[in-house]
Motif scaffolding. Structure first.
Motif, mmCIF file in Angstrom:
data_model
loop_
_atom_site.group_PDB
_atom_site.id
_atom_site.type_symbol
_atom_site.label_atom_id
_atom_site.label_comp_id
_atom_site.label_asym_id
_atom_site.label_seq_id
_atom_site.Cartn_x
_atom_site.Cartn_y
_atom_site.Cartn_z
ATOM 1 N N PRO A 132 67.105 -23.263 -151.501
ATOM 2 C CA PRO A 132 67.358 -24.647 -151.068
ATOM 3 C C PRO A 132 68.747 -24.800 -150.448
ATOM 4 C CG PRO A 132 67.436 -24.469 -153.456
ATOM 5 C CD PRO A 132 66.950 -23.156 -152.959
ATOM 6 N N PHE A 133 68.871 -25.720 -149.475
ATOM 7 C CA PHE A 133 70.140 -25.892 -148.763
ATOM 8 C C PHE A 133 70.206 -27.264 -148.118
ATOM 9 C CE2 PHE A 133 67.112 -24.240 -145.733
ATOM 10 C CZ PHE A 133 67.399 -24.873 -144.534
ATOM 11 N N LEU A 134 71.349 -27.561 -147.505
ATOM 12 C CA LEU A 134 71.554 -28.794 -146.748
ATOM 13 C C LEU A 134 71.803 -28.471 -145.291
ATOM 14 C CD1 LEU A 134 74.027 -30.785 -149.052
ATOM 15 C CD2 LEU A 134 71.537 -31.036 -148.924
ATOM 16 N N THR A 135 71.354 -29.353 -144.412
ATOM 17 C CA THR A 135 71.759 -29.294 -143.012
ATOM 18 C C THR A 135 72.842 -30.343 -142.787
ATOM 19 O OG1 THR A 135 70.047 -30.870 -142.352
ATOM 20 C CG2 THR A 135 69.494 -28.535 -142.215
ATOM 21 N N ILE A 136 73.865 -29.988 -142.042
ATOM 22 C CA ILE A 136 74.995 -30.886 -141.764
ATOM 23 C C ILE A 136 74.949 -31.285 -140.295
ATOM 24 C CG2 ILE A 136 77.476 -31.218 -141.982
ATOM 25 C CD1 ILE A 136 76.048 -30.476 -144.608
ATOM 26 N N ASP A 137 75.107 -32.594 -140.039
ATOM 27 C CA ASP A 137 75.114 -33.127 -138.663
ATOM 28 C C ASP A 137 73.821 -32.793 -137.916
ATOM 29 O OD1 ASP A 137 77.688 -34.099 -139.054
ATOM 30 O OD2 ASP A 137 78.597 -32.214 -138.385
ATOM 31 N N ALA A 138 72.713 -32.907 -138.592
ATOM 32 C CA ALA A 138 71.427 -32.674 -137.937
ATOM 33 C C ALA A 138 71.083 -33.849 -137.031
ATOM 34 C CB ALA A 138 70.335 -32.475 -138.969
ATOM 35 N N LYS A 139 70.256 -33.595 -136.035
ATOM 36 C CA LYS A 139 69.781 -34.637 -135.131
ATOM 37 C C LYS A 139 68.381 -35.078 -135.566
ATOM 38 C CE LYS A 139 73.457 -34.141 -132.622
ATOM 39 N NZ LYS A 139 74.545 -35.154 -132.704
#
Length: 483
Positions: A353-360
């Motif tokens: 599991p992870f996060l996306t940063i500044d995704a569109k």
């Protein structure tokens, strides 16, 4: 009532042959031997070399006989020691090659001489064009039986106006279709088919005609019957090694479009893995996913909504930020007081599991040349947990638009390919997320119908515990004045 010309063949001794019970295959029985003397009594059948081994029947030998106007019927007695068992199966198949395209009938009698017992009759059309053709006779509509004693094969159901040469080979009882070793009869609405599945036996679609009395159409489709008993929880189907006829592959995906099918042959559908490779993998976060065996996918399409900013993720393959339309990807490190700490990484490994940063903002993601890694039992990275099946979001901590963790309410939902923070001490739950030691802001929430945040923050965004003094606070996203 149609007129029949009968050509009878007694059943040969049973022998296990992969997923089938072999009644006669042209290789193991010498019809002129002392052991079988008198067994082939009429029509002078003979064991001959296969006249066409480059087609679907590559056997060395087969049975040849001739139907003529003066010799229409072959009577071959059945020996007591040859009684086979259907073992729950309802189908008999054979290879046949003949001069003309006509109906072919198979009859099964009781275990004695047939005079005092049942006769079960099925008819199938031969349209082989003087080529070997496999015909399947389904006896489902003929009632229950288990030990037939005589097999009669009618290779010509009308008048014989001229001689016809008939070749027959590979007569078998097809094994009943099974799911994880169980027959269809063991599943129902209260006990549906679910999970990762291993199929065995013969899986077929086709039609024959019940000819016990008037001719009655008899259609069968194991794949459609499977769909009727399956739940949306079916995540994979391993059909490698099954005996198949006219595979209705679409039936495997109606309940769960994310289902992965491991097969021996390619079919015109996404999510079919052959030889460790799938041409197309198509997934949606609205359904469950599980891959019990690794494979490669030439292209992957995932339908799920991304919000501007930060999103939680878990994927069955390695991925980078650029592939997700984000500036960074980050994995969980630890919680420290009211801070949940994440660290940026170049790529995220499969099933982490992870996060996306500044995704569109997006509704669909596409990837190429991915290795799908088998799904582990858990998808947890310490307290950060991924999910591959839609689940309740109640009590699970997602991410709100202010960059604070927010507890899901009673109606909250968490879709597949998302993640959440598992908080056990709700009195000291983390309120914010930090990336590489720096607190983040303007973080969007995970997918949820309703979220409830009972935490209280001061005007600087710091969480406040205990009794509130006079001043301005933030409660559930709104400004509140305590006097």
């Amino acid at each position: 009532m149609k007129k029949f010309t009968l050509v009878a063949l007694a059943m040969m001794a049973s022998a296990s042959c992969f997923a089938q019970t072999t009644l006669w295959n042209g290789e193991d029985i010498n019809i002129t031997s002392k052991e079988h003397a008198g067994f082939w009594a009429d029509a002078n059948p003979e064991l001959v070399g296969n006249p066409e081994k480059d087609g679907i029947n590559t056997s060395v030998h087969c049975l040849k006989f001739v139907i003529s106007k003066d010799n229409k019927v072959v009577k071959l007695p059945f020996r007591e020691w040859m009684q086979p068992s259907m073992n729950g199966s309802k189908r008999v198949s054979l290879m046949i090659k003949k001069d003309a395209a006509e109906n072919v009938k198979v009859e099964l009698s009781d275990p004695t001489d047939g005079s005092a017992g049942y006769w079960k009759k099925q008819v199938v059309w031969y349209g082989g064009g003087d080529k070997w053709q496999k015909l399947v006779f389904d006896f489902t509509s003929n009632g229950d039986f288990d030990n037939p004693g005589i097999m009669t094969i009618t290779a010509q159901t009308g008048d014989v106006n001229a001689e016809q040469t008939v070749y027959i080979d590979n007569i078998v009882i097809e094994e009943a279709p099974k799911i994880n070793g169980k027959l269809f009869s063991e599943y129902n609405a209260e006990n549906p088919i679910t999970g990762n599945l291993k199929l065995t036996g013969a899986w077929m679609k086709g039609e024959s005609t019940n000819a016990d009395g008037d001719w009655t159409p008899n259609s069968y489709n194991d794949f459609e019957y499977f769909n009727q008993l399956a739940s949306a929880g079916v995540t994979s189907i391993d059909m490698r090694g099954t005996v198949t006829k006219d595979v209705d592959i679409n039936q495997f995906f109606f309940k769960n479009p994310n289902t992965i099918v491991y097969a021996d042959a390619a079919y015109d559908h996404a999510n079919v893995v052959v030889g460790g490779n799938a041409a197309n993998l198509v997934l949606t976060d609205a359904n469950a996913f599980n891959a019990p065996v690794d494979f490669t996918a030439e292209s992957v399409k995932l339908t799920r909504s991304l919000q501007n900013g930060i999103n939680s993720f878990v994927l069955p393959f390695e991925v980078s930020a650029s592939e997700l339309g984000a500036s960074k990807v980050a994995t969980f490190k630890e919680t420290n007081g009211d801070i949940a700490n994440f660290e940026t990484v170049a790529e995220v490994e499969a099933n982490k599991p992870f996060l996306t940063i500044d995704a569109k903002e997006a509704k669909e993601l596409k990837f190429v040349d991915k290795t799908i890694v088998a799904t582990p039992e858990t998808l947890a990275d310490n307290d950060f947990v991924g999910v591959y099946a839609p689940t309740s979001g109640e009590g699970k901590y997602g991410i709100n638009a202010k960059g604070n963790l927010q507890k899901g309410g009673a109606d909250a939902k968490l879709n597949a390919f998302h993640a959440y923070l598992n908080v056990t001490d709700t009195n000291h739950a983390p309120a914010r997320i930090a990336l590489n030691g720096s607190t983040l802001t303007a973080i969007n929430s995970i997918t949820a119908d309703k979220v409830v945040d009972t935490a209280v923050y001061d005007i600087s965004g710091r969480r406040v515990y205990g009794k509130l003094h006079k001043g301005l606070y933030i409660m559930n996203g709104k400004k509140v004045v305590v006097k």
